[in-house]
Motif scaffolding. Structure first.
Motif, mmCIF file in Angstrom:
data_model
loop_
_atom_site.group_PDB
_atom_site.id
_atom_site.type_symbol
_atom_site.label_atom_id
_atom_site.label_comp_id
_atom_site.label_asym_id
_atom_site.label_seq_id
_atom_site.Cartn_x
_atom_site.Cartn_y
_atom_site.Cartn_z
ATOM 1 N N GLU A 124 0.825 -1.211 0.000
ATOM 2 C CA GLU A 124 0.000 0.000 0.000
ATOM 3 C C GLU A 124 0.859 1.261 0.000
ATOM 4 O O GLU A 124 0.591 2.225 -0.702
ATOM 5 N N ASN A 125 1.913 1.217 0.819
ATOM 6 C CA ASN A 125 2.817 2.363 0.866
ATOM 7 C C ASN A 125 3.522 2.577 -0.475
ATOM 8 O O ASN A 125 3.724 3.707 -0.908
ATOM 9 N N GLU A 126 3.914 1.479 -1.081
ATOM 10 C CA GLU A 126 4.579 1.571 -2.384
ATOM 11 C C GLU A 126 3.625 2.160 -3.434
ATOM 12 O O GLU A 126 4.007 3.045 -4.202
ATOM 13 N N GLU A 127 2.400 1.686 -3.425
ATOM 14 C CA GLU A 127 1.404 2.213 -4.378
ATOM 15 C C GLU A 127 1.226 3.713 -4.191
ATOM 16 O O GLU A 127 1.181 4.482 -5.149
ATOM 17 N N ARG A 128 1.152 4.121 -2.925
ATOM 18 C CA ARG A 128 0.965 5.538 -2.619
ATOM 19 C C ARG A 128 2.166 6.355 -3.096
ATOM 20 O O ARG A 128 2.015 7.416 -3.697
ATOM 21 N N ALA A 129 3.372 5.819 -2.835
ATOM 22 C CA ALA A 129 4.586 6.525 -3.255
ATOM 23 C C ALA A 129 4.601 6.691 -4.776
ATOM 24 O O ALA A 129 4.957 7.750 -5.304
ATOM 25 N N ARG A 130 4.192 5.645 -5.479
ATOM 26 C CA ARG A 130 4.193 5.708 -6.940
ATOM 27 C C ARG A 130 3.207 6.759 -7.447
ATOM 28 O O ARG A 130 3.514 7.514 -8.379
ATOM 29 N N GLN A 131 2.039 6.805 -6.838
ATOM 30 C CA GLN A 131 1.057 7.789 -7.287
ATOM 31 C C GLN A 131 1.536 9.211 -7.012
ATOM 32 O O GLN A 131 1.347 10.109 -7.826
ATOM 33 N N LEU A 132 2.187 9.380 -5.860
ATOM 34 C CA LEU A 132 2.761 10.689 -5.537
ATOM 35 C C LEU A 132 3.797 11.104 -6.569
ATOM 36 O O LEU A 132 3.810 12.241 -7.045
ATOM 37 N N LEU A 133 4.677 10.174 -6.904
ATOM 38 C CA LEU A 133 5.729 10.469 -7.872
ATOM 39 C C LEU A 133 5.122 10.812 -9.223
ATOM 40 O O LEU A 133 5.541 11.759 -9.891
ATOM 41 N N LEU A 134 4.122 10.048 -9.598
ATOM 42 C CA LEU A 134 3.486 10.261 -10.897
ATOM 43 C C LEU A 134 2.806 11.628 -10.942
ATOM 44 O O LEU A 134 2.787 12.298 -11.970
ATOM 45 N N ARG A 135 2.282 12.038 -9.788
ATOM 46 C CA ARG A 135 1.574 13.313 -9.732
ATOM 47 C C ARG A 135 2.545 14.494 -9.664
ATOM 48 O O ARG A 135 2.403 15.478 -10.375
ATOM 49 N N ASP A 136 3.558 14.353 -8.814
ATOM 50 C CA ASP A 136 4.424 15.500 -8.522
ATOM 51 C C ASP A 136 5.715 15.541 -9.328
ATOM 52 O O ASP A 136 6.417 16.544 -9.326
ATOM 53 N N ALA A 137 6.055 14.446 -9.942
ATOM 54 C CA ALA A 137 7.337 14.422 -10.658
ATOM 55 C C ALA A 137 7.166 13.675 -11.968
ATOM 56 O O ALA A 137 8.021 12.880 -12.370
ATOM 57 N N LEU A 147 16.063 -2.862 -15.312
ATOM 58 C CA LEU A 147 14.814 -3.635 -15.301
ATOM 59 C C LEU A 147 13.848 -3.064 -14.273
ATOM 60 O O LEU A 147 12.633 -3.043 -14.483
ATOM 61 N N SER A 148 14.410 -2.597 -13.170
ATOM 62 C CA SER A 148 13.575 -1.973 -12.149
ATOM 63 C C SER A 148 12.859 -0.750 -12.716
ATOM 64 O O SER A 148 11.664 -0.540 -12.495
ATOM 65 N N GLY A 149 13.582 0.061 -13.470
ATOM 66 C CA GLY A 149 12.983 1.239 -14.081
ATOM 67 C C GLY A 149 11.875 0.869 -15.053
ATOM 68 O O GLY A 149 10.790 1.457 -15.035
ATOM 69 N N VAL A 150 12.140 -0.118 -15.881
ATOM 70 C CA VAL A 150 11.132 -0.526 -16.874
ATOM 71 C C VAL A 150 9.917 -1.122 -16.167
ATOM 72 O O VAL A 150 8.766 -0.844 -16.514
ATOM 73 N N ARG A 151 10.184 -1.936 -15.144
ATOM 74 C CA ARG A 151 9.094 -2.547 -14.386
ATOM 75 C C ARG A 151 8.190 -1.464 -13.778
ATOM 76 O O ARG A 151 6.960 -1.565 -13.812
ATOM 77 N N LEU A 152 8.845 -0.429 -13.247
ATOM 78 C CA LEU A 152 8.059 0.692 -12.707
ATOM 79 C C LEU A 152 7.225 1.340 -13.815
ATOM 80 O O LEU A 152 6.041 1.634 -13.631
ATOM 81 N N GLY A 153 7.842 1.536 -14.963
ATOM 82 C CA GLY A 153 7.136 2.157 -16.082
ATOM 83 C C GLY A 153 5.955 1.326 -16.557
ATOM 84 O O GLY A 153 4.891 1.861 -16.864
ATOM 85 N N VAL A 154 6.145 0.021 -16.593
ATOM 86 C CA VAL A 154 5.061 -0.876 -17.006
ATOM 87 C C VAL A 154 3.960 -0.850 -15.940
ATOM 88 O O VAL A 154 2.777 -0.732 -16.255
ATOM 89 N N GLY A 155 4.380 -0.891 -14.671
ATOM 90 C CA GLY A 155 3.415 -0.871 -13.577
ATOM 91 C C GLY A 155 2.568 0.398 -13.567
ATOM 92 O O GLY A 155 1.384 0.367 -13.250
ATOM 93 N N LEU A 156 3.185 1.515 -13.940
ATOM 94 C CA LEU A 156 2.470 2.792 -13.936
ATOM 95 C C LEU A 156 1.720 3.040 -15.241
ATOM 96 O O LEU A 156 1.090 4.083 -15.423
ATOM 97 N N GLY A 157 1.833 2.093 -16.164
ATOM 98 C CA GLY A 157 1.140 2.258 -17.438
ATOM 99 C C GLY A 157 1.829 3.253 -18.360
ATOM 100 O O GLY A 157 1.256 3.712 -19.335
ATOM 101 N N LEU A 158 3.088 3.603 -18.045
ATOM 102 C CA LEU A 158 3.813 4.561 -18.885
ATOM 103 C C LEU A 158 4.428 3.878 -20.098
ATOM 104 O O LEU A 158 4.502 4.455 -21.175
ATOM 105 N N ILE A 159 4.903 2.664 -19.895
ATOM 106 C CA ILE A 159 5.498 1.910 -21.003
ATOM 107 C C ILE A 159 4.492 0.842 -21.427
ATOM 108 O O ILE A 159 4.194 -0.061 -20.651
#
Lengths: 368, 368
Positions: free
Chosen positions: B252-265, B295-307
């Protein structure tokens, strides 16, 4: 905002990558400094005198066959964004485009652009005639400015001293008033760490080097502008010949360095050039410096035949169009400091994608 | 070289990315430590005793329904390359695969692999039963090892103390002998710098974290293996429940952090994930650490729907197949230290290219 498409060839023919040795040499520039003998030099004259100078040059140009159809700008009547645009196209010096720190543009500043050459008025000297050519083309560039010089010289009285030659605002330009420079891409010599030795040697035989934007600009993207340091005591052909020979030597050394790297560090070089391509192709934010450095990597890869189907023309175009004023012009609006790197990345991506699309589906597809 | 295709599902079903929360959780692993009560612990026994242990386990497995068709390896009869291969698939511990510094593999070491679980013999404990599942699947993994445990327990006498529970070679495993771990990808918490606070909090409630390869392995690619620290004083379901609740909190914390990053950065994150994709897609030489981080970067991108159009399965597969022994197995030859990063880059490129090919031409094509 000015309409750059009105410029003959947009002032951009030198980007064509059509010239001799264009995989190594981006462009050749020759400029002549001239002053009107009835007027005080730029360091000592005032706005009224600069108006008079502009008027005289303008009148002479209107009569000269080669300048009759030149596009004319009163630089001091242009917006900063437009002046920057012309600066990024190497048509205006930084000083005339965006003087710092005062921020006031010099009154009376002018620019005349025709197909083969251009003239700045009321820069450091009353007239700065310049021609830029694609590739290694000292003779072509020299002919273009020389023709202008003769035509204007028939209508304007240039400050000339029988012993010293043409008189200029800064003593370093006295004599021929000529500065010829060749913009060469030397990543091989930088990677093999030979560059400093070579630059030092050049300095000892009367050459100097600068970055992409001339005096005071830093070298980025391994692009070195090599030019003659002295303008006095030798004829123009002698100066050009001397510079030409030395540039040829530098080019030979660069070619040798590249072959050495390709032979002894194949996978390092391949990796370097493909990583540069990768980042330009996919990054979402790019600073100008990083862009220049990555373009250097791709240019090396294209030059070595490692990256297929990317043209030097596209890479040259990016040198100009990835700059802030050009990005803003493309977007037809002012860009904030935060937006610029994001728009730059988008623009660079688009150019490389178009390049791949234009040159076939295999382009940019790595082999195993 | 062993033929890994003979392994049931290649021991790789956990890479499928089919499990719950597989965009955040790579896999779940549960292992049980068991020892035979008639034999001395690994720290004190000798080769002959380990042979006897292997024989007893082998015989019991031959009779147990769930193990009859297991593929069996005498680890000490395998070549180093094969042991490393099995280690890279998480079927063999580093200790059993490639003991250092002596370099001698422990005599009597064994591995039994069946579809839902596997057993190491003569590792730190006489038996190490383990099951790995895709995604967040504590219950499934627990059921698989528990079934094996029951079946073997009917045929083998495990060292068990009425007060302490199962006895193990290292006191930290005494009790249930259970270690459950969840491999989670936490780039959001790393980027927002919350990770240390969270890991510290986990430690205080009986959890511990490790890298991809368990004890002593460093965290690379933002992959954290979260597991229970104690095995004593609680029942297996209690331990699993406790771990499960905390992992859900971390997620849950990770999901929240990702949404924050996507919103603010936004542009920083977009840039980061696309640069990672770019380098994996085009680099010509890649170290394992860099590969994991990219791979971590790409995984994040796929998870966020960016890639778009890159599958988690492909990314999971690369976690295993980009490793040295797997690269060598793919090439069917030994690779030198210089060759490995070059072959790795070629392999990664191919996988990503295939992925784009398979998922349509628009895949990986950046939008403007």
């Amino acid at each position: 905002m000015i309409d750059l498409s009105l410029l003959p060839d947009g002032g951009m023919a030198w980007l064509e990558a059509s010239g001799v040795g264009s995989h190594l040499v981006v462009s050749t520039r020759v400029r002549l400094a001239r002053n009107l003998k009835q007027h005080r030099f730029a360091t000592r004259n005032d706005a009224a005198e600069r108006e008079a100078i502009y008027g005289e040059v303008d009148a002479a140009a209107a009569e000269a066959a080669g300048l009759r159809r030149a596009v004319r700008f009163r630089v001091d009547h242009l917006e900063l964004a437009d002046r920057r645009l012309l600066h990024e196209r190497h048509l205006l010096s930084r000083e005339l485009a965006a003087p710092e720190p005062e921020g006031r543009v010099r009154q009376g500043g002018g620019l005349l652009v025709q197909e083969s050459a251009s003239i700045m008025v009321n820069e450091e000297d009353h007239l700065r005639l310049q021609a830029i050519r694609s590739g290694f083309a000292l003779e072509g560039a020299w002919k273009a400015v020389s023709t202008l010089d003769v035509e204007l010289g028939q209508r304007l009285a240039f400050a000339f001293h029988p012993e010293f030659g043409y008189l200029t605002s800064c003593p370093t330009n006295v004599g021929t008033g000529l500065r010829a420079s060749v913009l060469v891409h030397l990543p091989g010599l930088v990677l093999t760490k030979e560059i400093n030795k070579i630059l030092q040697a050049l300095t000892q035989v009367g050459l100097t080097f600068r970055g992409l934007y001339g005096e005071g600009s830093e070298v980025v993207g391994n692009l070195f502008q090599l030019s003659n340091q002295t303008t006095l005591g030798k004829s123009e052909p002698e100066l050009l010949d001397h510079l030409g020979k030395l540039v040829r030597l530098v080019i030979e050394n660069e070619e040798r360095a590249r072959q050495l790297l390709l032979r002894d560090a194949t996978s390092i070089i391949e990796d370097k050039v493909w990583r540069a391509y990768a980042l330009l192709r996919y990054a979402r934010t790019l600073s100008l410096d990083e862009t220049m450095n990555l373009l250097s990597g791709v240019r090396l890869g294209v030059g070595l035949g490692l990256i297929p189907n990317v043209g030097m023309y596209a890479l040259n175009k990016l040198l100009v169009f990835a700059q802030p004023a050009h990005l803003a012009a493309t977007e037809r609006r002012t860009l904030s400091d935060d937006e610029t790197p994001v728009r730059r990345a988008a623009y660079v991506r688009q150019v490389l994608e178009d390049e791949v699309g234009r040159r076939g589906p295999s382009a940019g597809t790595p082999s195993a």
